[in-house]
Design a protein around this motif. Structure first.
Motif, PDB file in Angstrom:
ATOM      1  N   GLY A 259       0.749  -1.206   0.048  1.00 49.60           N
ATOM      2  CA  GLY A 259       0.121  -0.054  -0.023  1.00 49.60           C
ATOM      3  C   GLY A 259       0.993   1.203  -0.024  1.00 49.60           C
ATOM      4  N   LYS A 260       2.053   1.184  -0.231  1.00 45.55           N
ATOM      5  CA  LYS A 260       2.947   2.343  -0.185  1.00 45.55           C
ATOM      6  C   LYS A 260       2.875   3.120  -1.645  1.00 45.55           C
ATOM      7  CE  LYS A 260       6.441  -0.055   2.491  1.00 45.55           C
ATOM      8  NZ  LYS A 260       7.587  -0.483   2.555  1.00 45.55           N
ATOM      9  N   TRP A 261       2.021   2.600  -2.569  1.00 43.58           N
ATOM     10  CA  TRP A 261       1.910   3.425  -3.845  1.00 43.58           C
ATOM     11  C   TRP A 261       0.364   3.575  -3.887  1.00 43.58           C
ATOM     12  CZ3 TRP A 261       5.416   1.415  -8.290  1.00 43.58           C
ATOM     13  CH2 TRP A 261       6.891   1.488  -7.843  1.00 43.58           C
ATOM     14  N   ASN A 262      -0.107   4.696  -4.553  1.00 41.89           N
ATOM     15  CA  ASN A 262      -1.371   4.718  -4.771  1.00 41.89           C
ATOM     16  C   ASN A 262      -1.928   4.200  -6.013  1.00 41.89           C
ATOM     17  OD1 ASN A 262      -1.527   6.659  -6.994  1.00 41.89           O
ATOM     18  ND2 ASN A 262      -1.361   8.293  -5.262  1.00 41.89           N
ATOM     19  N   LYS A 263      -2.924   4.032  -6.398  1.00 38.47           N
ATOM     20  CA  LYS A 263      -3.636   3.463  -7.400  1.00 38.47           C
ATOM     21  C   LYS A 263      -3.218   4.118  -8.645  1.00 38.47           C
ATOM     22  CE  LYS A 263      -8.357   1.953  -9.234  1.00 38.47           C
ATOM     23  NZ  LYS A 263      -9.549   1.666  -8.868  1.00 38.47           N
ATOM     24  N   ASN A 264      -3.053   5.288  -8.860  1.00 39.45           N
ATOM     25  CA  ASN A 264      -2.917   6.085  -9.954  1.00 39.45           C
ATOM     26  C   ASN A 264      -1.347   6.283 -10.337  1.00 39.45           C
ATOM     27  OD1 ASN A 264      -5.707   7.228 -10.115  1.00 39.45           O
ATOM     28  ND2 ASN A 264      -5.093   9.055  -9.095  1.00 39.45           N
ATOM     29  N   THR A 265      -0.464   5.986  -9.508  1.00 35.06           N
ATOM     30  CA  THR A 265       0.768   5.586  -9.331  1.00 35.06           C
ATOM     31  C   THR A 265       1.166   4.305 -10.068  1.00 35.06           C
ATOM     32  OG1 THR A 265       1.368   7.115  -7.509  1.00 35.06           O
ATOM     33  CG2 THR A 265       3.215   5.591  -8.545  1.00 35.06           C
ATOM     34  N   VAL A 266       0.301   3.432  -9.528  1.00 32.65           N
ATOM     35  CA  VAL A 266       0.716   1.918 -10.160  1.00 32.65           C
ATOM     36  C   VAL A 266       0.019   1.963 -11.541  1.00 32.65           C
ATOM     37  CG1 VAL A 266      -0.047  -0.373  -9.831  1.00 32.65           C
ATOM     38  CG2 VAL A 266       0.693   0.867  -7.739  1.00 32.65           C
ATOM     39  N   TYR A 267      -1.003   2.544 -11.778  1.00 27.81           N
ATOM     40  CA  TYR A 267      -1.681   2.387 -13.126  1.00 27.81           C
ATOM     41  C   TYR A 267      -0.620   3.258 -14.367  1.00 27.81           C
ATOM     42  CZ  TYR A 267      -4.821   3.325 -17.055  1.00 27.81           C
ATOM     43  OH  TYR A 267      -5.226   3.270 -18.400  1.00 27.81           O
ATOM     44  N   THR A 268      -0.109   4.214 -13.662  1.00 25.93           N
ATOM     45  CA  THR A 268       0.744   4.957 -14.750  1.00 25.93           C
ATOM     46  C   THR A 268       1.848   4.026 -15.053  1.00 25.93           C
ATOM     47  OG1 THR A 268       0.082   7.133 -13.760  1.00 25.93           O
ATOM     48  CG2 THR A 268       2.101   6.999 -15.024  1.00 25.93           C
ATOM     49  N   PHE A 269       2.620   3.516 -14.185  1.00 22.94           N
ATOM     50  CA  PHE A 269       3.855   2.720 -14.218  1.00 22.94           C
ATOM     51  C   PHE A 269       3.190   1.285 -15.208  1.00 22.94           C
ATOM     52  CE2 PHE A 269       5.935   4.671 -10.808  1.00 22.94           C
ATOM     53  CZ  PHE A 269       6.928   5.062 -11.485  1.00 22.94           C
ATOM     54  N   LEU A 270       2.278   0.810 -14.976  1.00 22.38           N
ATOM     55  CA  LEU A 270       1.750  -0.247 -15.516  1.00 22.38           C
ATOM     56  C   LEU A 270       1.554   0.205 -17.095  1.00 22.38           C
ATOM     57  CD1 LEU A 270      -0.576  -2.210 -13.241  1.00 22.38           C
ATOM     58  CD2 LEU A 270       1.482  -3.137 -14.074  1.00 22.38           C
ATOM     59  N   SER A 271       0.942   1.316 -17.596  1.00 19.79           N
ATOM     60  CA  SER A 271       0.690   1.857 -18.583  1.00 19.79           C
ATOM     61  C   SER A 271       2.127   2.100 -19.397  1.00 19.79           C
ATOM     62  CB  SER A 271       0.052   3.099 -18.420  1.00 19.79           C
ATOM     63  OG  SER A 271      -1.333   3.001 -18.194  1.00 19.79           O
ATOM     64  N   ARG A 272       2.813   2.635 -18.841  1.00 16.74           N
ATOM     65  CA  ARG A 272       4.476   2.900 -19.190  1.00 16.74           C
ATOM     66  C   ARG A 272       5.120   1.604 -19.729  1.00 16.74           C
ATOM     67  NH1 ARG A 272       6.921   7.391 -15.266  1.00 16.74           N
ATOM     68  NH2 ARG A 272       5.515   9.090 -15.580  1.00 16.74           N
ATOM     69  N   LEU A 273       5.082   0.634 -18.846  1.00 18.28           N
ATOM     70  CA  LEU A 273       5.454  -0.728 -19.100  1.00 18.28           C
ATOM     71  C   LEU A 273       4.774  -1.369 -20.232  1.00 18.28           C
ATOM     72  CD1 LEU A 273       5.927  -1.839 -15.424  1.00 18.28           C
ATOM     73  CD2 LEU A 273       7.811  -1.561 -17.028  1.00 18.28           C
ATOM     74  N   GLU A 274       3.555  -1.249 -20.543  1.00 17.41           N
ATOM     75  CA  GLU A 274       2.695  -1.620 -21.719  1.00 17.41           C
ATOM     76  C   GLU A 274       3.207  -0.935 -22.921  1.00 17.41           C
ATOM     77  OE1 GLU A 274      -1.824  -3.364 -22.102  1.00 17.41           O
ATOM     78  OE2 GLU A 274      -1.426  -1.775 -20.691  1.00 17.41           O
ATOM     79  N   GLN A 275       3.336   0.336 -22.910  1.00 12.84           N
ATOM     80  CA  GLN A 275       3.633   0.928 -24.046  1.00 12.84           C
ATOM     81  C   GLN A 275       5.261   0.663 -24.116  1.00 12.84           C
ATOM     82  OE1 GLN A 275       3.476   5.123 -22.352  1.00 12.84           O
ATOM     83  NE2 GLN A 275       0.960   5.308 -23.048  1.00 12.84           N
ATOM     84  N   LYS A 276       6.140   0.315 -23.487  1.00 16.33           N
ATOM     85  CA  LYS A 276       7.583  -0.052 -23.764  1.00 16.33           C
ATOM     86  C   LYS A 276       7.479  -1.675 -24.323  1.00 16.33           C
ATOM     87  CE  LYS A 276       9.615   2.805 -20.451  1.00 16.33           C
ATOM     88  NZ  LYS A 276      10.592   3.116 -19.337  1.00 16.33           N
ATOM     89  N   GLY A 277       6.244  -2.248 -24.346  1.00 24.03           N
ATOM     90  CA  GLY A 277       6.277  -3.635 -24.649  1.00 24.03           C
ATOM     91  C   GLY A 277       6.842  -4.710 -23.604  1.00 24.03           C
ATOM     92  N   LEU A 278       6.797  -4.292 -22.382  1.00 22.86           N
ATOM     93  CA  LEU A 278       7.321  -5.090 -21.304  1.00 22.86           C
ATOM     94  C   LEU A 278       6.364  -5.853 -20.699  1.00 22.86           C
ATOM     95  CD1 LEU A 278       9.844  -2.560 -19.814  1.00 22.86           C
ATOM     96  CD2 LEU A 278      10.524  -4.726 -20.753  1.00 22.86           C
ATOM     97  N   VAL A 279       5.085  -5.527 -20.766  1.00 23.14           N
ATOM     98  CA  VAL A 279       4.005  -6.329 -20.176  1.00 23.14           C
ATOM     99  C   VAL A 279       2.900  -6.135 -21.041  1.00 23.14           C
ATOM    100  CG1 VAL A 279       4.506  -5.712 -17.770  1.00 23.14           C
ATOM    101  CG2 VAL A 279       2.809  -4.291 -19.026  1.00 23.14           C
ATOM    102  N   VAL A 280       1.891  -7.104 -20.913  1.00 21.01           N
ATOM    103  CA  VAL A 280       0.583  -7.203 -22.011  1.00 21.01           C
ATOM    104  C   VAL A 280      -0.624  -7.235 -20.893  1.00 21.01           C
ATOM    105  CG1 VAL A 280       1.769  -7.973 -23.753  1.00 21.01           C
ATOM    106  CG2 VAL A 280       0.827  -9.588 -22.253  1.00 21.01           C
ATOM    107  N   SER A 281      -1.514  -6.713 -21.083  1.00 23.10           N
ATOM    108  CA  SER A 281      -2.727  -6.791 -20.334  1.00 23.10           C
ATOM    109  C   SER A 281      -3.924  -7.299 -21.233  1.00 23.10           C
ATOM    110  CB  SER A 281      -3.105  -5.506 -19.719  1.00 23.10           C
ATOM    111  OG  SER A 281      -3.637  -4.770 -20.890  1.00 23.10           O
ATOM    112  N   GLU A 282      -4.747  -8.228 -20.355  1.00 21.70           N
ATOM    113  CA  GLU A 282      -5.821  -8.963 -21.095  1.00 21.70           C
ATOM    114  C   GLU A 282      -7.042  -8.942 -20.006  1.00 21.70           C
ATOM    115  OE1 GLU A 282      -4.512 -12.964 -21.562  1.00 21.70           O
ATOM    116  OE2 GLU A 282      -2.761 -12.274 -22.691  1.00 21.70           O
ATOM    117  N   GLY A 283      -8.099  -9.066 -20.413  1.00 23.12           N
ATOM    118  CA  GLY A 283      -9.417  -9.268 -19.703  1.00 23.12           C
ATOM    119  C   GLY A 283      -9.724  -8.066 -18.985  1.00 23.12           C
ATOM    120  N   SER A 284     -11.149  -8.166 -18.398  1.00 20.44           N
ATOM    121  CA  SER A 284     -11.583  -7.031 -17.195  1.00 20.44           C
ATOM    122  C   SER A 284     -11.809  -7.823 -16.071  1.00 20.44           C
ATOM    123  CB  SER A 284     -12.875  -6.502 -18.277  1.00 20.44           C
ATOM    124  OG  SER A 284     -13.331  -5.350 -17.302  1.00 20.44           O
ATOM    125  N   PRO A 285     -11.365  -7.282 -14.936  1.00 18.79           N
ATOM    126  CA  PRO A 285     -10.235  -6.383 -14.855  1.00 18.79           C
ATOM    127  C   PRO A 285      -9.114  -6.820 -15.400  1.00 18.79           C
ATOM    128  CG  PRO A 285     -10.587  -7.365 -12.846  1.00 18.79           C
ATOM    129  CD  PRO A 285     -11.768  -7.947 -13.751  1.00 18.79           C
TER     130      PRO A 285
END
Length: 118
Positions: free
Chosen positions: A33-59
């Protein structure tokens, strides 16, 4: 492919590599819980843009698209090139001269060198 991974992105990648598919909430839990939801989302988005992670499904579930080994090898090469101009010998010499290796590590290094066909 070259990847630039910040320290914060590396923390998130470690969680993903360790767990496989993860939700954003899983990452937040792993970060205690040291990072807030928006911070984690921003980093996940960056990692996805860099091609390091992919996301699937909902959620969205995130998984790594590159292995930890690939990223470690790239980080090692980057460090070696930046600091020691690509010379592993200079790096080892510096570590030995500065006393950064334990006696056990020095012995292990000697065994490795003795076992090599040079």
């Amino acid at each position: 492919m070259k990847y630039k991974i910040s320290d914060s992105e590396w923390k998130i990648m470690e969680i993903i590599w360790e767990n496989g598919f993860v939700l954003q909430s899983d990452i937040m839990d792993a970060l205690d819980g040291k990072w807030n939801k928006n911070t984690v989302y921003t980093f996940l988005s960056r990692l996805e843009q860099k091609g390091l992670v992919v996301s699937e499904g909902s959620p969205k579930q995130y998984r790594a698209s590159v292995s930890r080994g690939e990223c470690v090898a790239q980080e090692e090469e980057s460090f070696l090139n930046k600091i020691y101009h690509g010379s592993a010998g200079k790096m080892v010499t510096a570590f030995l001269q500065e006393g950064r290796l334990s006696a056990d590590e020095v012995e292990e290094l000697k065994k490795l060198l003795e076992g090599m066909d040079v």
